[in-house]
Design a protein around this motif. Structure first.
Motif, PDB file in Angstrom:
ATOM      1  N   PHE A  43      29.825  86.141  44.379  1.00 28.57           N
ATOM      2  CA  PHE A  43      30.952  85.704  43.662  1.00 28.57           C
ATOM      3  C   PHE A  43      31.580  84.414  44.460  1.00 28.57           C
ATOM      4  N   SER A  44      31.783  83.659  43.614  1.00 29.17           N
ATOM      5  CA  SER A  44      32.188  82.185  44.056  1.00 29.17           C
ATOM      6  C   SER A  44      33.596  82.593  44.637  1.00 29.17           C
ATOM      7  N   GLY A  45      33.772  81.768  46.062  1.00 33.18           N
ATOM      8  CA  GLY A  45      35.099  82.255  46.550  1.00 33.18           C
ATOM      9  C   GLY A  45      35.045  82.916  47.771  1.00 33.18           C
ATOM     10  N   ASN A  46      33.906  83.738  47.803  1.00 30.34           N
ATOM     11  CA  ASN A  46      33.737  84.696  48.929  1.00 30.34           C
ATOM     12  C   ASN A  46      32.381  84.499  49.565  1.00 30.34           C
ATOM     13  N   PRO A  47      32.313  84.152  50.774  1.00 30.70           N
ATOM     14  CA  PRO A  47      30.940  84.046  51.598  1.00 30.70           C
ATOM     15  C   PRO A  47      30.127  85.326  51.438  1.00 30.70           C
ATOM     16  N   SER A  48      28.987  85.152  51.215  1.00 30.51           N
ATOM     17  CA  SER A  48      27.828  86.103  50.798  1.00 30.51           C
ATOM     18  C   SER A  48      26.816  86.267  52.110  1.00 30.51           C
ATOM     19  N   ASP A  49      26.828  87.284  52.548  1.00 31.04           N
ATOM     20  CA  ASP A  49      25.946  87.777  53.609  1.00 31.04           C
ATOM     21  C   ASP A  49      24.269  87.625  53.070  1.00 31.04           C
ATOM     22  N   SER A  50      24.056  87.907  51.841  1.00 29.39           N
ATOM     23  CA  SER A  50      22.825  87.849  51.489  1.00 29.39           C
ATOM     24  C   SER A  50      22.319  86.537  51.082  1.00 29.39           C
ATOM     25  N   PHE A  51      23.194  85.759  50.784  1.00 28.98           N
ATOM     26  CA  PHE A  51      23.017  84.360  50.217  1.00 28.98           C
ATOM     27  C   PHE A  51      22.849  83.535  51.507  1.00 28.98           C
ATOM     28  N   LYS A  52      23.451  83.801  52.635  1.00 28.80           N
ATOM     29  CA  LYS A  52      23.263  83.290  53.962  1.00 28.80           C
ATOM     30  C   LYS A  52      22.030  83.610  54.374  1.00 28.80           C
ATOM     31  N   LYS A  53      21.728  84.678  54.458  1.00 26.39           N
ATOM     32  CA  LYS A  53      20.448  85.072  55.069  1.00 26.39           C
ATOM     33  C   LYS A  53      19.193  84.633  54.258  1.00 26.39           C
ATOM     34  N   ASP A  54      19.434  84.453  52.939  1.00 27.72           N
ATOM     35  CA  ASP A  54      18.347  83.855  52.178  1.00 27.72           C
ATOM     36  C   ASP A  54      18.226  82.449  52.542  1.00 27.72           C
ATOM     37  N   PHE A  55      19.174  81.626  52.839  1.00 32.56           N
ATOM     38  CA  PHE A  55      19.049  80.237  52.921  1.00 32.56           C
ATOM     39  C   PHE A  55      18.593  79.983  54.204  1.00 32.56           C
ATOM     40  N   ILE A  56      18.730  80.912  55.331  1.00 31.70           N
ATOM     41  CA  ILE A  56      18.204  80.657  56.693  1.00 31.70           C
ATOM     42  C   ILE A  56      16.686  81.150  56.502  1.00 31.70           C
ATOM     43  N   LYS A  57      16.327  81.936  55.631  1.00 37.50           N
ATOM     44  CA  LYS A  57      15.063  82.399  55.380  1.00 37.50           C
ATOM     45  C   LYS A  57      14.284  81.314  54.910  1.00 37.50           C
ATOM     46  N   LEU A  58      14.835  80.329  53.791  1.00 33.93           N
ATOM     47  CA  LEU A  58      14.006  79.667  53.326  1.00 33.93           C
ATOM     48  C   LEU A  58      13.637  78.379  54.246  1.00 33.93           C
ATOM     49  N   LEU A  59      14.712  77.826  55.103  1.00 30.33           N
ATOM     50  CA  LEU A  59      14.657  77.163  56.120  1.00 30.33           C
ATOM     51  C   LEU A  59      13.394  77.432  57.207  1.00 30.33           C
ATOM     52  N   GLU A  60      13.267  78.840  57.415  1.00 32.36           N
ATOM     53  CA  GLU A  60      12.487  79.234  58.321  1.00 32.36           C
ATOM     54  C   GLU A  60      10.874  79.075  57.864  1.00 32.36           C
ATOM     55  N   GLN A  61      11.005  79.465  56.385  1.00 30.16           N
ATOM     56  CA  GLN A  61       9.761  79.661  55.870  1.00 30.16           C
ATOM     57  C   GLN A  61       9.101  78.070  55.588  1.00 30.16           C
ATOM     58  N   GLU A  62      10.148  77.143  55.580  1.00 32.42           N
ATOM     59  CA  GLU A  62       9.651  75.731  55.394  1.00 32.42           C
ATOM     60  C   GLU A  62       9.289  75.278  56.635  1.00 32.42           C
ATOM     61  N   GLU A  63       9.808  75.618  57.784  1.00 32.83           N
ATOM     62  CA  GLU A  63       9.561  75.125  59.220  1.00 32.83           C
ATOM     63  C   GLU A  63       8.146  75.573  59.632  1.00 32.83           C
ATOM     64  N   LYS A  64       7.983  76.970  59.295  1.00 30.57           N
ATOM     65  CA  LYS A  64       6.639  77.358  59.513  1.00 30.57           C
ATOM     66  C   LYS A  64       5.493  76.825  58.563  1.00 30.57           C
ATOM     67  N   GLY A  65       5.654  76.432  57.525  1.00 32.06           N
ATOM     68  CA  GLY A  65       4.765  75.661  56.627  1.00 32.06           C
ATOM     69  C   GLY A  65       4.684  74.237  56.992  1.00 32.06           C
ATOM     70  N   SER A  66       5.327  73.697  57.791  1.00 30.34           N
ATOM     71  CA  SER A  66       5.431  72.188  58.005  1.00 30.34           C
ATOM     72  C   SER A  66       4.258  72.123  58.898  1.00 30.34           C
ATOM     73  N   SER A  67       3.564  70.856  58.705  1.00 32.93           N
ATOM     74  CA  SER A  67       2.417  70.425  59.496  1.00 32.93           C
ATOM     75  C   SER A  67       2.984  69.982  60.831  1.00 32.93           C
ATOM     76  N   SER A  68       4.498  69.479  60.963  1.00 30.96           N
ATOM     77  CA  SER A  68       4.841  69.204  62.062  1.00 30.96           C
ATOM     78  C   SER A  68       5.650  70.209  62.783  1.00 30.96           C
ATOM     79  N   PHE A  69       5.122  70.386  64.080  1.00 41.64           N
ATOM     80  CA  PHE A  69       5.925  70.987  65.250  1.00 41.64           C
ATOM     81  C   PHE A  69       7.329  70.778  65.168  1.00 41.64           C
TER      82      PHE A  69
END
Length: 394
Positions: A43-69
């Motif tokens: 719901f817009s206007g309320n911080p969402s734990d699941s959306f925050k966790k998902d955002f961090i997950k996709l960043l971690e996923q991209e970091e692992k998939g990157s060829s650059s350490f």
């Protein structure tokens, strides 16, 4: 919304029996399951734990998939796209996206959001240039009779069955598979609807829904698109059967443009930077370019208004929507200024005069498509600040 709201006047003379409802109590809104699915919306206007966790997950996923350490020790740019409402004016955004592809400069967007007609455009924009032909077809091939049918009832003046059939035709299982593939690569697609009981914008994670991949996911995906484009009073609301605490309820969803004309995720992922650092991901190195396609006018356009009820109603609603859109765009601009963002805005120029003879006039929509296409093909002059701030930007 514009002339569709004329029907409000007529509805005063339409009577019918209201169906019995069992709306979700306010304290259970964040704990419902829809077709067995959860953590698929916020719901817009309320911080969402699941959306925050998902955002961090996709960043971690991209970091692992990157060829650059050292991938997160250097600056990285993400491209974001937000597509507004605008009914038939969505043809302008469709043309702009097509011309952008032809120019060879259209980026791959990390995040795409859409609302109302933008919700119909967003999945195609998310999947990229190979879907430009379908997008063009949707916004230039059909007329009013293909989208709406006059059929007064107790909750609307028209039936959205024609639009529902179009959505079923274009948003099929194969398209969901393609969206799921991109979702698993770390890209995100969001669509906004209005929960009318709660008076709140609901942000749906369409990629996550697509990744579930079963018939219920396809059904929900289509319902969310339909709801986001269902102008209240004109179209009937879209009902979702949900469960909470082992009890069954229903939710009433309508056009996301009731709350916002364009949106992003800044309010539902508040605190994400701190949470990411705790996971060892430093997002301070991330920069982003946000592109906003406003399917409508922003500049004030002078017009002599006839002294007639419907003309006054049309002009009033048009002015209200324009004002609301301006406020939403200023919010996104402030968001970029507070962070590391680059603001880019496109909208229908005031020099374009509509010659539409019906609500969804294919000739006018083709003209809007051509306008957006030609502007983008030449290299669109993206506005770096909202209207009214040009002098401050110099």
């Amino acid at each position: 919304m514009r002339k569709q709201l004329y029907w409000l006047i007529i509805l005063f003379f339409v009577s019918g029996c209201a169906s019995v409802r069992h709306a979700v109590p306010p304290d259970l809104l964040n704990s419902v399951r829809i077709y067995g699915m959860h953590d698929i919306r916020a719901f817009s206007g309320n911080p969402s734990d699941s959306f925050k966790k998902d955002f961090i997950k996709l960043l971690e996923q991209e970091e692992k998939g990157s060829s650059s350490f050292l991938s997160f020790k250097t600056n990285r740019t993400y491209y974001l796209l937000a597509i507004s409402g605008g009914s038939n004016n969505g043809a302008y955004g469709a043309g702009l996206l097509n011309g952008w592809s032809q120019s060879g400069t259209r980026p791959v967007f990390k995040v795409v959001t859409g609302i109302s007609t933008g919700a119909i455009t967003a999945p195609f924009a998310f999947l990229g240039s190979e879907y430009d032909d379908k997008l063009k077809e949707l916004y230039t091939k059909y007329s009013t009779k293909d989208i709406v049918r006059i059929h007064p009832s107790n909750n609307s003046f028209a039936s959205s069955k024609p639009l529902e059939r179009l959505i079923e035709r274009y948003f099929d299982a194969e398209l969901l598979k393609e969206i799921a593939i991109e979702y698993n690569k770390g890209r995100r697609l969001y669509v906004g609807t209005t929960n009318l009981d709660a008076q709140r914008l609901v942000i749906w994670d369409m990629g996550k829904i697509a990744s579930i991949g079963d018939d219920n996911a396809l059904k929900l995906f289509r319902k969310v698109i339909l709801a986001s484009a269902s102008v209240p009073i004109a179209f009937p609301p879209v009902y979702l059967n949900v469960e909470a605490n082992d009890k069954k309820y229903d939710e009433m969803h309508v056009d996301g443009g009731v709350v916002k004309q364009v949106f992003f995720l800044y309010d539902v992922v508040q605190g994400v930077e701190k949470a990411a650092k705790e996971k060892g991901v430093d997002i301070s190195k991330i920069q982003y370019k946000i592109y906003i396609i406003r399917n409508g006018y922003i500049d004030a356009v002078w017009e002599e208004v006839p002294d007639k009820l419907l003309s006054i109603a049309d002009r009033t609603v048009d002015t209200m929507i324009k004002s609301q859109s301006g406020g939403d765009i200023y919010q996104l601009y402030n968001f970029t200024k507070l962070g590391r963002g680059d603001f880019n805005l496109a909208y229908i120029p005031a020099t374009h005069v509509s010659k539409a003879k019906e609500l969804f006039d294919p000739i006018e929509m083709q003209a809007l498509f051509n306008l957006g296409f030609e502007e983008a093909l030449r290299g669109y002059d993206w506005k770096k600040v909202p209207p009214g701030l040009e002098e401050d930007a110099k």
